[in-house]
Design a protein around this motif. Structure first.
Motif, PDB file in Angstrom:
ATOM      1  N   VAL A  54       0.866  -1.068   0.012  1.00 46.40           N
ATOM      2  CA  VAL A  54      -0.040  -0.004  -0.002  1.00 46.40           C
ATOM      3  C   VAL A  54       0.824   1.236  -0.200  1.00 46.40           C
ATOM      4  N   GLN A  55       0.875   1.881  -1.302  1.00 42.12           N
ATOM      5  CA  GLN A  55       1.908   3.090  -1.237  1.00 42.12           C
ATOM      6  C   GLN A  55       1.550   4.136  -0.342  1.00 42.12           C
ATOM      7  N   GLY A  56       2.607   4.834   0.218  1.00 45.46           N
ATOM      8  CA  GLY A  56       2.439   5.977   1.096  1.00 45.46           C
ATOM      9  C   GLY A  56       1.771   5.503   2.688  1.00 45.46           C
ATOM     10  N   ALA A  57       1.456   4.057   2.826  1.00 50.43           N
ATOM     11  CA  ALA A  57       1.226   3.719   4.144  1.00 50.43           C
ATOM     12  C   ALA A  57       2.163   3.357   5.233  1.00 50.43           C
ATOM     13  N   GLN A  63      -7.657   2.991   7.412  1.00 52.95           N
ATOM     14  CA  GLN A  63      -8.994   2.450   7.822  1.00 52.95           C
ATOM     15  C   GLN A  63      -9.616   2.146   6.759  1.00 52.95           C
ATOM     16  N   GLU A  64      -9.835   2.974   5.699  1.00 51.68           N
ATOM     17  CA  GLU A  64     -10.526   2.736   4.374  1.00 51.68           C
ATOM     18  C   GLU A  64      -9.958   1.756   3.497  1.00 51.68           C
ATOM     19  N   TYR A  65      -8.712   1.683   3.484  1.00 54.54           N
ATOM     20  CA  TYR A  65      -8.204   0.588   2.845  1.00 54.54           C
ATOM     21  C   TYR A  65      -8.418  -0.777   3.349  1.00 54.54           C
ATOM     22  N   VAL A  66      -8.394  -0.831   4.603  1.00 54.34           N
ATOM     23  CA  VAL A  66      -8.464  -2.109   5.211  1.00 54.34           C
ATOM     24  C   VAL A  66     -10.058  -2.498   5.066  1.00 54.34           C
ATOM     25  N   LYS A  67     -10.959  -1.587   5.143  1.00 62.38           N
ATOM     26  CA  LYS A  67     -12.431  -1.642   5.284  1.00 62.38           C
ATOM     27  C   LYS A  67     -12.612  -2.426   3.806  1.00 62.38           C
ATOM     28  N   SER A  68     -12.065  -1.629   2.586  1.00 62.47           N
ATOM     29  CA  SER A  68     -12.387  -2.216   1.260  1.00 62.47           C
ATOM     30  C   SER A  68     -11.833  -3.673   1.086  1.00 62.47           C
ATOM     31  N   VAL A  69     -10.665  -4.070   1.683  1.00 62.12           N
ATOM     32  CA  VAL A  69     -10.219  -5.342   1.635  1.00 62.12           C
ATOM     33  C   VAL A  69     -10.841  -6.516   2.372  1.00 62.12           C
ATOM     34  N   LEU A  70     -11.558  -6.076   3.573  1.00 60.84           N
ATOM     35  CA  LEU A  70     -12.655  -6.781   4.271  1.00 60.84           C
ATOM     36  C   LEU A  70     -13.739  -6.982   3.495  1.00 60.84           C
ATOM     37  N   ASP A  71     -14.343  -5.840   3.060  1.00 62.17           N
ATOM     38  CA  ASP A  71     -15.612  -5.781   2.208  1.00 62.17           C
ATOM     39  C   ASP A  71     -15.663  -6.925   1.121  1.00 62.17           C
TER      40      ASP A  71
END
Length: 75
Positions: A54-57, A63-71
């Protein structure tokens, strides 16, 4: 089958795909100071897991990235 194990502040997620095929992904921030992306990539190769950087992390993925992966995973 889905399982989550914790090791200190690290989380290991193991799951299978919809047809029972093994599916494992490792997500790491490009600026992670605790889990070097190059080491994580090498580890992923060893165990046959996909690695997404994840670039820049940092160590804490957004949180939004993790949410999208879990969704996506829960679909």
């Amino acid at each position: 089958y889905k399982d989550i194990d914790t090791f200190g502040d690290q989380i290991v997620l193991v799951c299978t795909g919809s047809q029972g095929e093994p599916r494992c992904e490792i997500h790491v921030g490009s600026d992670d100071w605790q889990s070097s992306p190059s080491n994580v990539t090498a580890f992923g190769r060893l165990i046959g897991a996909g690695v997404k950087i994840v670039q820049g992390a940092g160590h804490m993925l957004p949180q939004e990235y993790v949410k999208s992966v879990l969704d996506e995973w829960l679909q």
